[in-house]
Design a protein around this motif. Structure first.
Motif, PDB file in Angstrom:
ATOM      1  N   GLU A 149       0.817  -1.212   0.000  1.00 15.27           N
ATOM      2  CA  GLU A 149       0.000   0.000   0.000  1.00 15.27           C
ATOM      3  C   GLU A 149       0.852   1.263   0.000  1.00 15.27           C
ATOM      4  O   GLU A 149       0.350   2.358   0.234  1.00 15.27           O
ATOM      5  N   MET A 150       2.158   1.103  -0.282  1.00 15.87           N
ATOM      6  CA  MET A 150       3.059   2.256  -0.372  1.00 15.87           C
ATOM      7  C   MET A 150       3.759   2.232  -1.726  1.00 15.87           C
ATOM      8  O   MET A 150       3.982   1.167  -2.304  1.00 15.87           O
ATOM      9  N   ALA A 151       4.103   3.416  -2.218  1.00 16.91           N
ATOM     10  CA  ALA A 151       4.850   3.516  -3.475  1.00 16.91           C
ATOM     11  C   ALA A 151       5.810   4.688  -3.408  1.00 16.91           C
ATOM     12  O   ALA A 151       5.508   5.720  -2.795  1.00 16.91           O
ATOM     13  N   VAL A 152       6.963   4.512  -4.034  1.00 20.87           N
ATOM     14  CA  VAL A 152       7.928   5.594  -4.206  1.00 20.87           C
ATOM     15  C   VAL A 152       7.937   5.945  -5.685  1.00 20.87           C
ATOM     16  O   VAL A 152       8.230   5.092  -6.532  1.00 20.87           O
ATOM     17  N   LEU A 153       7.595   7.182  -6.003  1.00 18.48           N
ATOM     18  CA  LEU A 153       7.514   7.622  -7.392  1.00 18.48           C
ATOM     19  C   LEU A 153       8.609   8.644  -7.685  1.00 18.48           C
ATOM     20  O   LEU A 153       9.051   9.366  -6.796  1.00 18.48           O
ATOM     21  N   TYR A 154       9.020   8.703  -8.944  1.00 17.82           N
ATOM     22  CA  TYR A 154      10.093   9.613  -9.330  1.00 17.82           C
ATOM     23  C   TYR A 154       9.970   9.924 -10.806  1.00 17.82           C
ATOM     24  O   TYR A 154       9.303   9.216 -11.572  1.00 17.82           O
ATOM     25  N   ARG A 155      10.646  10.989 -11.224  1.00 15.24           N
ATOM     26  CA  ARG A 155      10.582  11.445 -12.620  1.00 15.24           C
ATOM     27  C   ARG A 155      11.400  10.539 -13.530  1.00 15.24           C
ATOM     28  O   ARG A 155      10.982  10.247 -14.653  1.00 15.24           O
ATOM     29  N   TRP A 186      -2.210   4.331  -4.136  1.00 12.16           N
ATOM     30  CA  TRP A 186      -1.688   3.733  -2.904  1.00 12.16           C
ATOM     31  C   TRP A 186      -2.089   4.608  -1.709  1.00 12.16           C
ATOM     32  O   TRP A 186      -2.371   5.797  -1.872  1.00 12.16           O
ATOM     33  N   ARG A 187      -2.062   4.024  -0.535  1.00 11.98           N
ATOM     34  CA  ARG A 187      -2.361   4.802   0.670  1.00 11.98           C
ATOM     35  C   ARG A 187      -1.281   5.843   0.925  1.00 11.98           C
ATOM     36  O   ARG A 187      -1.575   6.974   1.324  1.00 11.98           O
ATOM     37  N   ALA A 188      -0.018   5.455   0.730  1.00 16.24           N
ATOM     38  CA  ALA A 188       1.090   6.378   0.977  1.00 16.24           C
ATOM     39  C   ALA A 188       1.970   6.467  -0.266  1.00 16.24           C
ATOM     40  O   ALA A 188       2.339   5.438  -0.838  1.00 16.24           O
ATOM     41  N   VAL A 189       2.312   7.688  -0.660  1.00 17.20           N
ATOM     42  CA  VAL A 189       3.157   7.912  -1.828  1.00 17.20           C
ATOM     43  C   VAL A 189       4.298   8.848  -1.449  1.00 17.20           C
ATOM     44  O   VAL A 189       4.079   9.897  -0.821  1.00 17.20           O
ATOM     45  N   PHE A 190       5.516   8.456  -1.824  1.00 19.63           N
ATOM     46  CA  PHE A 190       6.698   9.295  -1.648  1.00 19.63           C
ATOM     47  C   PHE A 190       7.138   9.788  -3.029  1.00 19.63           C
ATOM     48  O   PHE A 190       7.307   8.980  -3.947  1.00 19.63           O
ATOM     49  N   LEU A 191       7.325  11.087  -3.181  1.00 17.49           N
ATOM     50  CA  LEU A 191       7.856  11.647  -4.427  1.00 17.49           C
ATOM     51  C   LEU A 191       9.296  12.088  -4.181  1.00 17.49           C
ATOM     52  O   LEU A 191       9.553  12.925  -3.307  1.00 17.49           O
ATOM     53  N   LEU A 192      10.236  11.542  -4.962  1.00 12.25           N
ATOM     54  CA  LEU A 192      11.652  11.833  -4.765  1.00 12.25           C
ATOM     55  C   LEU A 192      12.119  13.024  -5.601  1.00 12.25           C
ATOM     56  O   LEU A 192      11.530  13.338  -6.633  1.00 12.25           O
ATOM     57  N   TRP A 193      13.182  13.646  -5.146  1.00 11.94           N
ATOM     58  CA  TRP A 193      13.905  14.685  -5.871  1.00 11.94           C
ATOM     59  C   TRP A 193      12.969  15.754  -6.458  1.00 11.94           C
ATOM     60  O   TRP A 193      12.999  16.047  -7.654  1.00 11.94           O
ATOM     61  N   MET A 194      12.187  16.348  -5.568  1.00 11.41           N
ATOM     62  CA  MET A 194      11.311  17.449  -5.987  1.00 11.41           C
ATOM     63  C   MET A 194      12.122  18.744  -6.043  1.00 11.41           C
ATOM     64  O   MET A 194      11.915  19.686  -5.279  1.00 11.41           O
TER      65      MET A 194
END
Length: 642
Positions: free
Chosen positions: A352-358, A558-566
């Motif tokens: 239920e978690m995801a790490v998203l990035y460009r 997902w319940r929790a999403v992390f966006l990297l390198w903003m």
């Protein structure tokens, strides 16, 4: 029992699903029930007496069509089974089987899948590869040719532009296109792009064929219309041209595939092409908490040329998004791993978690940290950073510098040169005595003396670059190798050289951050060998954290999403901004898609710096997408270093 639309749909969905005949544009913002609305539209048409076999439902995946028709079957019964539902290619295939003579095809024509098409291109360009030392690989040729055809552009001009660095004469591209067409005729086959092109040709050149399908389909429905390319949009307009009962559903805010030919202007221009079109907005969001939607709304409002809409939350409460100020990529990776551990402790499973990035390289440090922490994870592309072909190619000289007896690394390096195949590489290795280093001048000469003639020009440039590398700085081999040979090779060998070049730039920076080359290679070996065990076939899939580019996350949540390198230059990507206003607008849409994947928690990670390839510190400004947000929409957190 008749469908109770008042109970099953909200007012926005109901108005679209029950819209009168004629052209209809449904602008469905993220999480507002687009699929549900389209499903009930199909059910409504069948319920009111439209013959199902006179309904055409076009989607971008067969699975999407099957799911919608299965849901409609629950509502109105088995009659739905005769709806023409599927992808554009599926529809075109059915048309061509019936109109095979008009299309100029063999009655039993075959369809080449991607591998077969590449193999055909490889065979028909074999002579060209012999005549030109530098000639694109068939995969790269197929990608460039496909993009041109779907954009309805001139393939010769597009090929010449795409491979301009090779400085090949125009006659080469004419011969390439001609030879590939001849190969398909010989095989009595078509490729996927032919399905659409040939169908459009049949409709435009044979009025009787077009008339048949225009009369047959009383209603045409199209899902994800914002992702159509010019070829697909033209097909839709032609088929719906008689009855004009065309309903298209999509969201211009989520048009993020220009790089593969999608043109969001098909969506924006719909009311101009169909001046009597009814337009419906779906803005009630069932997915995310209000704080997340506030960020999405504020960000996307900055884009020009769009249908303005505002997401409204059904849910209440929830945490506001958090803007996390971090020192660098390592700090970011450690913080994400720690936050994931906290969420696990709160009962939220990894799935239920995801790490998203460009871009994939944004997660490089995180992949290392997850491996150290033994956190199971998967990547949507299926290929981890160091398992990609171009990364393995670029690391081959470094592996040989560290271990001159690395047979596999030598075979990979030599195999990049013209006319050096697997058998030749084995012969070269035996001649060299099973030991060779790019940092030893005598070894460079020994290899030059035994290489095939066709490979010597490229090798001379590589060897000259290697001679200038300081043996005390073996990591500099990567930069020398790229400048002398490999950056150009990317254009010949791969379908997406710009993205891969970004990966290599990041790899060069990353290698420079390790005290020794051995430390770096040992870390890579740990990541690629120890932490890549796959579950045995038939066993349940383990609970894993998902790592994904934003492009590949579209349609998921997902319940929790992390966006990297903003950070500015990372997201939005610097290369995209170089494309001007269109590039900047698509980056903003990409951020909107990323934000709206989160249901409960959104973490926006903003590292302040990273070490450049030359060892200097590179500082970043926060992404414009964060700086433009009104104060108070995101809670700011500055975690301590540890």
């Amino acid at each position: 029992m008749p469908i109770d639309y008042d109970r099953e749909l909200n007012a926005e969905q109901r108005a679209a699903a029950l819209a009168p005949d004629g052209p209809v544009l449904v602008i469905a913002a993220a999480g507002t029930g687009k699929t549900r609305t389209l499903t009930y539209r199909v059910a409504h048409l069948v319920e009111r007496g439209v013959p199902p076999d006179r309904i055409l439902l076009l989607t971008f995946t067969n699975r999407a069509a099957q799911e919608m028709l299965e849901r409609a079957r629950v509502l109105v019964g088995e009659r739905v089974g005769s709806v023409w539902g599927g992808t554009f290619h599926h529809f075109a295939h059915r048309v061509l089987r019936r109109c095979v003579e008009a299309a100029g095809l063999d009655p039993g024509f075959a369809i080449l899948d991607e591998d077969d098409a590449v193999a055909a291109m490889r065979r028909c360009t074999a002579d060209l590869r012999k005549r030109h030392a530098h000639f694109p690989k068939p995969e790269a040729l197929m990608d460039a040719l496909s993009l041109a055809r779907n954009r309805r552009a001139d393939p010769l001009a597009d090929l010449a532009d795409r491979f301009a660095d090779l400085a090949l004469p125009e006659s080469v591209w004419e011969e390439t296109v001609r030879a590939y067409a001849a190969a398909k005729r010989e095989l009595r086959a078509v490729d996927f792009d032919d399905l659409l092109e040939r169908t459009l040709e049949v409709f435009e050149r044979h009025p009787a064929a077009l008339d048949y399908y225009q009369r047959k389909f009383l209603h045409v429905l199209v899902d994800e219309y914002q992702d159509t390319n010019p070829l697909q949009a033209r097909l839709v307009d032609l088929v719906a041209g008689l009855h004009r009962n065309l309903l298209v559903v999509g969201d211009d805010f989520q048009s993020i595939y220009a790089w593969r030919g999608a043109d969001y202007r098909n969506f924006l221009s719909f009311p101009q092409r169909y001046s009597d079109a009814r337009v419906f907005f779906l803005e009630t969001n069932y997915r995310s908490v209000p704080g997340i939607l506030a960020v999405a709304n504020a960000s996307i409002a900055g884009n020009p040329d769009q249908f303005q809409k505002t997401l409204r939350a059904v849910r209440t409460g929830g945490e506001p998004p958090v803007r996390v100020r971090l020192r660098d990529g390592q700090h970011q990776a450690r913080w994400v791993v720690g936050r994931v551990a906290n969420l696990l402790g709160e009962g939220i499973p990894l799935r239920e978690m995801a790490v998203l990035y460009r871009s994939h390289f944004h997660a490089l440090e995180l992949q290392m940290e997850l491996a150290r922490a033994a956190v199971p994870y998967s990547i949507t592309s299926g290929v981890r950073f160091f398992e990609q072909a171009h990364i393995k190619d670029a690391l081959a000289p470094l592996r040989l510098a560290w271990q001159p007896s690395d047979t596999l690394a030598f075979a990979r390096l030599a195999g990049l040169l013209p006319r050096v195949g697997e058998r030749t590489a084995r012969s070269l290795w035996a001649t060299l005595g099973g030991r060779w280093s790019p940092l030893v001048s005598e070894d460079l000469d020994r290899l030059a003396a035994v290489l095939p003639e066709a490979a010597r020009t490229d090798w001379a440039a590589i060897a000259d670059a290697f001679r200038r590398v300081d043996p005390r700085r073996p990591a500099d081999l990567l930069g020398a190798f790229r400048a002398a040979f490999y950056d150009r090779h990317l254009s010949e060998a791969f379908e997406d050289p710009a993205r891969r070049q970004e990966d290599l730039e990041e790899l060069e920076r990353f290698v420079a951050g390790y005290p020794t080359l051995g430390d770096f290679l040992h870390e890579v070996a740990l990541l690629t060998n120890v932490d890549t065990h796959r579950p045995r076939p038939g066993t349940p899939a383990p609970d894993r954290l998902l790592l994904s580019t934003v492009h590949q996350a579209k349609g998921l949540e997902w319940r929790a999403v992390f966006l990297l390198w903003m950070d500015e230059g990372m997201f939005p990507a610097g290369r995209a901004l170089e494309a001007g206003a269109d590039g900047a607008a698509e980056e903003r849409r990409l951020f909107y898609v990323a934000v709206t994947r989160a249901r409960d928690l959104l973490c926006l990670c903003v590292p302040k710096m990273r070490r450049g390839r030359d060892g200097r510190i590179q500082y970043f400004a926060p992404s414009r997408f964060l700086e433009e947000l009104p104060a108070g929409l995101a809670r700011v957190e500055t975690p301590p270093l540890w």
